[in-house]
Write a protein that holds these residues in place. Structure first.
Motif, mmCIF file in Angstrom:
data_model
loop_
_atom_site.group_PDB
_atom_site.id
_atom_site.type_symbol
_atom_site.label_atom_id
_atom_site.label_comp_id
_atom_site.label_asym_id
_atom_site.label_seq_id
_atom_site.Cartn_x
_atom_site.Cartn_y
_atom_site.Cartn_z
ATOM 1 N N ASP A 1 48.351 48.492 42.402
ATOM 2 C CA ASP A 1 48.360 47.029 42.323
ATOM 3 C C ASP A 1 49.622 46.501 42.993
ATOM 4 O OD1 ASP A 1 50.306 47.714 40.537
ATOM 5 O OD2 ASP A 1 49.398 46.744 38.798
ATOM 6 N N VAL B 1 42.606 46.367 45.325
ATOM 7 C CA VAL B 1 41.393 45.709 45.822
ATOM 8 C C VAL B 1 41.551 45.545 47.334
ATOM 9 C CG1 VAL B 1 39.916 43.679 45.703
ATOM 10 C CG2 VAL B 1 41.102 44.474 43.644
ATOM 11 N N SER B 2 40.902 46.415 48.086
ATOM 12 C CA SER B 2 40.990 46.364 49.545
ATOM 13 C C SER B 2 39.799 47.096 50.133
ATOM 14 C CB SER B 2 42.295 47.008 50.025
ATOM 15 O OG SER B 2 42.265 48.414 49.812
ATOM 16 N N ALA C 1 36.085 51.299 46.098
ATOM 17 C CA ALA C 1 35.709 50.528 44.915
ATOM 18 C C ALA C 1 34.909 49.305 45.351
ATOM 19 C CB ALA C 1 36.942 50.100 44.129
ATOM 20 N N VAL C 2 33.921 48.959 44.561
ATOM 21 C CA VAL C 2 33.078 47.798 44.816
ATOM 22 C C VAL C 2 33.530 46.671 43.901
ATOM 23 C CG1 VAL C 2 30.721 46.909 44.789
ATOM 24 C CG2 VAL C 2 31.151 49.295 45.435
ATOM 25 N N SER C 3 33.819 45.507 44.503
ATOM 26 C CA SER C 3 34.198 44.342 43.703
ATOM 27 C C SER C 3 32.947 43.691 43.127
ATOM 28 C CB SER C 3 34.971 43.333 44.561
ATOM 29 O OG SER C 3 36.213 43.857 44.937
ATOM 30 N N LEU C 4 32.940 43.493 41.829
ATOM 31 C CA LEU C 4 31.803 42.885 41.143
ATOM 32 C C LEU C 4 31.960 41.360 41.135
ATOM 33 C CD1 LEU C 4 31.627 45.380 38.139
ATOM 34 C CD2 LEU C 4 30.335 45.453 40.278
ATOM 35 N N GLY D 1 34.862 39.706 39.271
ATOM 36 C CA GLY D 1 36.232 40.039 39.634
ATOM 37 C C GLY D 1 36.680 41.423 39.222
ATOM 38 N N ASN D 2 35.826 42.170 38.536
ATOM 39 C CA ASN D 2 36.155 43.545 38.167
ATOM 40 C C ASN D 2 35.705 44.512 39.267
ATOM 41 O OD1 ASN D 2 37.314 42.997 35.532
ATOM 42 N ND2 ASN D 2 35.240 42.366 34.941
ATOM 43 N N GLN D 3 35.972 45.802 39.089
ATOM 44 C CA GLN D 3 35.672 46.786 40.134
ATOM 45 C C GLN D 3 34.891 47.969 39.569
ATOM 46 O OE1 GLN D 3 39.165 45.834 39.796
ATOM 47 N NE2 GLN D 3 38.671 44.160 41.206
ATOM 48 N N SER E 1 39.681 44.218 34.643
ATOM 49 C CA SER E 1 40.964 43.515 34.631
ATOM 50 C C SER E 1 40.768 42.038 34.308
ATOM 51 C CB SER E 1 41.672 43.657 35.986
ATOM 52 O OG SER E 1 40.819 43.257 37.035
ATOM 53 N N ARG E 2 39.518 41.620 34.189
ATOM 54 C CA ARG E 2 39.158 40.256 33.802
ATOM 55 C C ARG E 2 38.062 40.317 32.747
ATOM 56 N NH1 ARG E 2 38.935 37.051 39.657
ATOM 57 N NH2 ARG E 2 41.056 37.649 40.340
#
Length: 700
Positions: free
Chosen positions: A566, A598-599, A604-607, A610-612, A625-626
């Motif tokens: 992060d 987050v990149s 990782a897939v962003s949902l 806002g989570n992964q 994380s949310r």
């Protein structure tokens, strides 16, 4: 054939070291072992009497062996007696946590960003409303945001509210063991204080000589800070002359480390040796009579111990001053001083006073460097005859640097995992510059009260430091200036020293069996490295690191690694270097790739909420994380569920997910983790908190 007779103290100190090592291996299993010491010593006395009476070679050998065994047991007994944890009233043995404790500041006060650190020697504790005597040391961290240079002073008596905590063990694989480091200094507890959590109630310095030494050093440091001016040059001046490294910038510190000249900033054997050399040049002429010799020796000893006093009587300076004092006394007695006996006697005295010196990196490196210079430098210097005096001086400097580097090479790699390629070039210029920096700084301080002259001396001092800094920064930018990420085990370090010893014996004694032994050990070392390479190519790990206030996930495949970090971890390179890098280096990964959590580069897939969802090597991790806003579909399952950044949710919501274990990472606050622990335990949800149990390593 090697002859031991001229080196009695070498035999004694090796035996004493063996006893110290025996205690580190066995612990206190033999108790104080005074009974064993008396038994072995009595046997030695009996054997010595018999050997003298009957003139028997066998009895003489037995007496010699028993004498060395006596020193082995003495080493064991000494460690037991010097280990503070063995005291019955040590704070580690308290049956209940104290509400208050009182003690005296018994160490230097180190300046850190936003706080100051020192050691408190505990004298009394209040347990269940009653005061009682206690012993023990506590590493204190005191907030510092006032205009005062120091919040605390050596000798301050403090009343502290609360209870010190045991030093935590390392939380990540291969991380620096700060608990063991402090334990070697007799410190087993630490306490991070708030501004109103302590109060100064008196001043009672345990050692008045050390008190005035530290006070003098602080005053001289203030003069340097005022007169040198620029912060970078002042930090070097203070470190090189007085041994105060509080203001050293990390970038300049790294430059000196990368060029192999960090030793000039550590006030120790080099500085004392330079002063000793100048003093012997000045007073070496007093040799006509015994009275003149002793007059010169007393002047040399007075100057050496005065320098130790000015530098705060630090352990590294005391080691060197003791060694050179013994050499000076030996020369005054006009006895053929065997330098190895002098070195061994100095080591014996220091280890008897504090056997834990043996585990100090500075102690090990300083004695190895001296041994390398004493034995290897004359032989290296004799390989080339240089007629030009300036070139001969440079050749002598080069051989000194090379001898010291060869002697400390395996240990340096083991501890620091790097090798400065251009150390030989750096030392040729930096050591003479450091010499002039030292003497110009000492002269500037000595004449700081003289107008004009003091300005000139400080100007010379400043520009010499500036030149030394710029040269190191320039050399640091050279291609392949540093070989980094080198990782060897303690066993391989010993093997490297045995290989070096075998080669030295071959060159000294001209026996082929030593060369064959060296070649055989090189083959063993090469075989170990090849086997390690094979294992590293097959490794696969997913690691959640324990980094305070940050998220760090390592994806290891073979000798490659991707670190998902992060913003907090990406911005704090020191946290990455301390917590993450040692593990990856141990796995043989020289250049891991760090990417934002987050990149596009992260697997990782962003949902939508806002989570992964992390998918890697057949593993599926849901990372929250949310607050989750998506309901999982029936049959949706993940291997692990990870919570970060104090995500707001009700633990009952987690029951909607199918997973094997929940992971709490280091970005979660302590209050959040403690509250969640209770709730997860009530719901029967299995979890891992990396902030408490350490990094979560998943072998795939």
């Amino acid at each position: 054939m090697l002859r031991w007779a001229p080196y009695p103290f070498v035999r004694i100190v090796l035996s004493f070291i063996a006893g110290i090592g025996l205690y580190f291996w066995l612990g206190a299993q033999l108790g104080q072992a005074l009974w064993l010491l008396m038994a072995v010593f009595s046997a030695f006395v009996a054997a010595a009497i018999l050997a003298r009476k009957y003139k028997s070679a066998f009895a003489t050998d037995v007496a010699g062996i028993l004498a060395l065994l006596t020193f082995v047991v003495l080493g064991y007994v000494t460690v037991h007696q010097r280990t503070e944890l063995n005291q019955p009233d040590h704070i580690a043995h308290l049956k209940a946590a104290p509400s208050y404790y009182k003690g005296v500041v018994d160490d230097y006060v180190l300046q850190k960003p936003g706080y100051q650190s020192t050691v408190l020697e505990v004298e009394q504790v209040q347990v269940n409303g009653h005061w009682q005597q206690a012993t023990g040391k506590v590493q204190l961290s005191v907030p510092h945001d006032s205009e005062k240079k120091y919040e605390l002073r050596y000798g301050d008596v403090l009343l502290v509210k609360g209870s010190p905590q045991e030093v935590a063990p390392p939380l990540n694989p291969n991380q620096f063991d700060y608990k063991a480091y402090l334990g070697n200094k007799g410190i087993y507890h630490q306490h991070y204080l708030q501004p109103l959590q302590y109060q100064k109630i008196a001043a009672d310095p345990p050692n008045l000589i050390l008190y005035y030494s530290i006070l003098l050093r602080r005053n001289l440091d203030a003069v340097l800070q005022e007169r040198v001016g620029q912060k970078r040059e002042y930090a070097i001046a203070s470190a090189l002359i007085l041994g105060v490294k509080d203001e050293l910038d990390n970038s300049i510190r790294q430059a000196y480390a990368d060029t192999g000249t960090m030793h000039v900033l550590a006030v120790s054997g080099l500085h004392v040796g330079l002063i000793y050399g100048v003093l012997m040049f000045l007073f070496g002429r007093f040799t006509a009579t015994a009275r003149q010799r002793w007059f010169g020796t007393i002047l040399v000893l007075a100057a050496l111990w005065l320098y130790a006093f000015v530098t705060g009587l630090s352990p590294s300076v005391l080691r060197a001053v003791l060694m050179f004092s013994l050499v000076a006394i030996g020369m005054a007695l006009r006895r053929r001083t065997v330098i190895y006996n002098t070195i061994a006697f100095a080591a014996l005295a220091l280890l008897y006073l504090n056997p834990y010196n043996l585990l100090e990196v500075g102690f090990q490196l300083s004695f190895l460097a001296v041994l390398g210079i004493v034995y290897l430098q004359p032989r290296l210097y004799g390989l080339l005859a240089v007629r030009s005096r300036p070139l001969d001086f440079l050749w002598a400097l080069f051989t000194v640097a090379l001898a010291a580097q060869l002697a400390t090479f395996p240990l340096g790699i083991y501890y620091f995992h790097q090798f400065p390629v251009y150390f030989w070039l750096a030392n040729i210029l930096v050591v003479p510059l450091a010499t002039w920096v030292l003497f110009s700084g000492v002269a500037a301080l000595a004449f700081s009260w003289v107008p004009g002259l003091s300005w000139l001396l400080f100007q010379v001092h400043f520009w010499l430091i500036w030149l030394m800094n710029e040269f190191n920064l320039w050399l640091q930018r050279w291609p392949q200036a540093i070989l980094s990420a080198i990782d060897i085990t303690a066993g391989q370090t010993w093997l490297l020293y045995l290989i070096m010893l075998a080669f030295i014996l071959f060159l000294a004694l001209k026996r082929l069996r030593y060369l064959a032994l060296a070649v055989g050990m090189v083959a063993i070392l090469s075989g170990q490295e090849m086997w390690e390479q094979v294992q590293q190519r097959q490794q696969r790990q997913l690691v959640v690191y324990s980094v305070r206030g940050s998220t760090g996930i390592g994806l290891v495949q073979g000798q490659q690694a991707l670190v998902l970090a992060d913003s907090a971890l990406l911005q704090k390179q020191q946290s990455y270097t301390f917590s993450v890098q040692p593990h990856l280096r141990q796995l043989g990964i020289a250049q891991p790739k760090q990417v934002p959590f987050v990149s596009p580069e992260a697997p990782a897939v962003s949902l939508p909420d806002g989570n992964q969802l992390l998918v890697w090597q057949g593993q599926r991790w849901l990372i929250l994380s949310r607050p989750p806003k998506l309901q999982p579909k029936p049959g949706f399952a993940v291997d692990y569920l990870m919570l970060r950044q104090n995500v707001r949710l009700k633990p009952e919501q987690l029951q909607a997910y199918t997973f094997s274990k929940l992971v709490l990472d280091g970005s979660n606050a302590p209050w959040y983790r403690q509250r969640l622990h209770q709730q997860l335990d009530t719901l029967g949800i299995a979890y891992v908190d990396v902030a408490e149990s350490g990094a979560f390593v998943l072998e795939l």
